[in-house]
Design a protein around this motif. Sequence first.
Motif, PDB file in Angstrom:
ATOM      1  N   UNK A 183      26.637  35.175  33.211  1.00  0.00           N
ATOM      2  CA  UNK A 183      27.814  36.333  33.814  1.00  0.00           C
ATOM      3  C   UNK A 183      27.022  37.400  34.119  1.00  0.00           C
ATOM      4  N   UNK A 184      26.346  38.099  33.344  1.00  0.00           N
ATOM      5  CA  UNK A 184      25.490  39.277  33.600  1.00  0.00           C
ATOM      6  C   UNK A 184      24.807  39.016  34.893  1.00  0.00           C
ATOM      7  N   UNK A 185      24.150  38.035  35.117  1.00  0.00           N
ATOM      8  CA  UNK A 185      23.481  37.996  36.393  1.00  0.00           C
ATOM      9  C   UNK A 185      24.102  38.075  37.494  1.00  0.00           C
ATOM     10  N   UNK A 186      25.341  37.107  37.556  1.00  0.00           N
ATOM     11  CA  UNK A 186      26.140  37.241  38.828  1.00  0.00           C
ATOM     12  C   UNK A 186      26.911  38.514  38.723  1.00  0.00           C
ATOM     13  N   UNK A 187      27.161  39.286  37.921  1.00  0.00           N
ATOM     14  CA  UNK A 187      27.866  40.471  38.042  1.00  0.00           C
ATOM     15  C   UNK A 187      27.026  41.603  38.671  1.00  0.00           C
ATOM     16  N   UNK A 188      25.733  41.266  38.586  1.00  0.00           N
ATOM     17  CA  UNK A 188      24.820  42.524  39.324  1.00  0.00           C
ATOM     18  C   UNK A 188      25.185  42.298  40.799  1.00  0.00           C
ATOM     19  N   UNK A 189      25.668  41.180  41.386  1.00  0.00           N
ATOM     20  CA  UNK A 189      25.938  41.133  42.832  1.00  0.00           C
ATOM     21  C   UNK A 189      27.392  41.718  42.982  1.00  0.00           C
ATOM     22  N   UNK A 190      27.371  42.621  43.911  1.00  0.00           N
ATOM     23  CA  UNK A 190      28.537  43.220  44.259  1.00  0.00           C
ATOM     24  C   UNK A 190      29.594  42.467  44.925  1.00  0.00           C
ATOM     25  N   UNK A 191      29.251  41.476  45.471  1.00  0.00           N
ATOM     26  CA  UNK A 191      30.170  40.552  46.249  1.00  0.00           C
ATOM     27  C   UNK A 191      30.896  39.333  45.438  1.00  0.00           C
ATOM     28  N   UNK A 192      30.563  39.405  44.081  1.00  0.00           N
ATOM     29  CA  UNK A 192      30.831  38.358  43.095  1.00  0.00           C
ATOM     30  C   UNK A 192      32.220  38.917  42.328  1.00  0.00           C
ATOM     31  N   UNK A 193      33.402  38.112  42.209  1.00  0.00           N
ATOM     32  CA  UNK A 193      34.496  38.460  41.424  1.00  0.00           C
ATOM     33  C   UNK A 193      34.550  37.410  40.417  1.00  0.00           C
ATOM     34  N   UNK A 194      35.025  37.642  39.285  1.00  0.00           N
ATOM     35  CA  UNK A 194      35.306  36.811  38.198  1.00  0.00           C
ATOM     36  C   UNK A 194      36.816  36.611  38.266  1.00  0.00           C
ATOM     37  N   UNK A 195      37.116  35.310  38.284  1.00  0.00           N
ATOM     38  CA  UNK A 195      38.618  34.695  38.016  1.00  0.00           C
ATOM     39  C   UNK A 195      38.755  34.287  36.690  1.00  0.00           C
ATOM     40  N   UNK A 196      39.693  34.526  35.965  1.00  0.00           N
ATOM     41  CA  UNK A 196      39.788  34.378  34.605  1.00  0.00           C
ATOM     42  C   UNK A 196      40.867  33.374  34.722  1.00  0.00           C
ATOM     43  N   UNK A 197      40.748  31.994  34.278  1.00  0.00           N
ATOM     44  CA  UNK A 197      41.575  30.917  34.428  1.00  0.00           C
ATOM     45  C   UNK A 197      41.544  29.827  33.758  1.00  0.00           C
ATOM     46  N   UNK A 198      42.306  28.687  33.515  1.00  0.00           N
ATOM     47  CA  UNK A 198      41.844  27.690  32.900  1.00  0.00           C
ATOM     48  C   UNK A 198      41.392  27.755  31.327  1.00  0.00           C
ATOM     49  N   UNK A 199      41.611  28.780  30.688  1.00  0.00           N
ATOM     50  CA  UNK A 199      41.148  29.001  29.260  1.00  0.00           C
ATOM     51  C   UNK A 199      41.919  27.780  28.420  1.00  0.00           C
ATOM     52  N   UNK A 200      42.861  27.232  28.686  1.00  0.00           N
ATOM     53  CA  UNK A 200      43.722  26.269  27.915  1.00  0.00           C
ATOM     54  C   UNK A 200      42.788  25.079  27.754  1.00  0.00           C
ATOM     55  N   UNK A 201      42.060  24.607  28.761  1.00  0.00           N
ATOM     56  CA  UNK A 201      41.194  23.537  28.909  1.00  0.00           C
ATOM     57  C   UNK A 201      39.996  23.636  27.934  1.00  0.00           C
ATOM     58  N   UNK A 202      39.618  24.633  27.589  1.00  0.00           N
ATOM     59  CA  UNK A 202      38.490  25.038  26.542  1.00  0.00           C
ATOM     60  C   UNK A 202      39.222  25.062  25.000  1.00  0.00           C
ATOM     61  N   UNK A 203      40.261  25.801  25.110  1.00  0.00           N
ATOM     62  CA  UNK A 203      41.074  25.938  23.949  1.00  0.00           C
ATOM     63  C   UNK A 203      42.478  25.568  24.058  1.00  0.00           C
ATOM     64  N   UNK A 204      42.765  24.100  23.881  1.00  0.00           N
ATOM     65  CA  UNK A 204      44.029  23.699  23.790  1.00  0.00           C
ATOM     66  C   UNK A 204      45.111  24.282  23.220  1.00  0.00           C
ATOM     67  N   UNK A 205      44.634  24.664  21.999  1.00  0.00           N
ATOM     68  CA  UNK A 205      45.738  25.540  20.818  1.00  0.00           C
ATOM     69  C   UNK A 205      45.538  26.831  20.776  1.00  0.00           C
ATOM     70  N   UNK A 206      45.242  27.380  21.991  1.00  0.00           N
ATOM     71  CA  UNK A 206      44.953  29.006  22.175  1.00  0.00           C
ATOM     72  C   UNK A 206      45.935  29.890  21.498  1.00  0.00           C
ATOM     73  N   UNK A 207      45.456  30.902  21.091  1.00  0.00           N
ATOM     74  CA  UNK A 207      46.351  31.939  20.812  1.00  0.00           C
ATOM     75  C   UNK A 207      45.894  33.203  21.278  1.00  0.00           C
ATOM     76  N   UNK A 208      46.645  34.342  21.608  1.00  0.00           N
ATOM     77  CA  UNK A 208      46.086  35.540  22.313  1.00  0.00           C
ATOM     78  C   UNK A 208      44.853  35.975  21.414  1.00  0.00           C
ATOM     79  N   UNK A 209      44.711  35.906  20.204  1.00  0.00           N
ATOM     80  CA  UNK A 209      43.422  36.336  19.679  1.00  0.00           C
ATOM     81  C   UNK A 209      42.143  35.296  19.874  1.00  0.00           C
TER      82      UNK A 209
END
Length: 93
Positions: free
Chosen positions: A1-27
């Motif tokens: 992620x850090x390498x990608x963030x160095x490119x000014x034309x790259x944006x991070x979309x935060x989504x799909x976290x439930x697929x990684x953590x099906x019983x997710x909590x805010x914490x």
Amino acid sequence: MCALAKADNVVMKISGLGMMDPRWTVESLRPWVLGSIEVFGPDRVVFGTNWPVDRMFSSYPDLINAYAEIISGFTGDEQVAMFSGNAENLFRI
């Protein structure tokens, strides 16, 4: 992620976290969300969902409320940017 963030034309979309953590909590989501914001900054992050797949892990309001709780310490302008403003700029809408 850090390498990608160095490119000014790259944006991070935060989504799909439930697929990684099906019983997710805010914490359990907090480190992923804040880590992404830390690397890209609130001006290059957009929130999204992976609907309808995310429906298996939570309700839409629960996910949006989790994002809101996690970023509650950011300024109002930063919160608006992450929830809508950055996407509006990115997609020119």
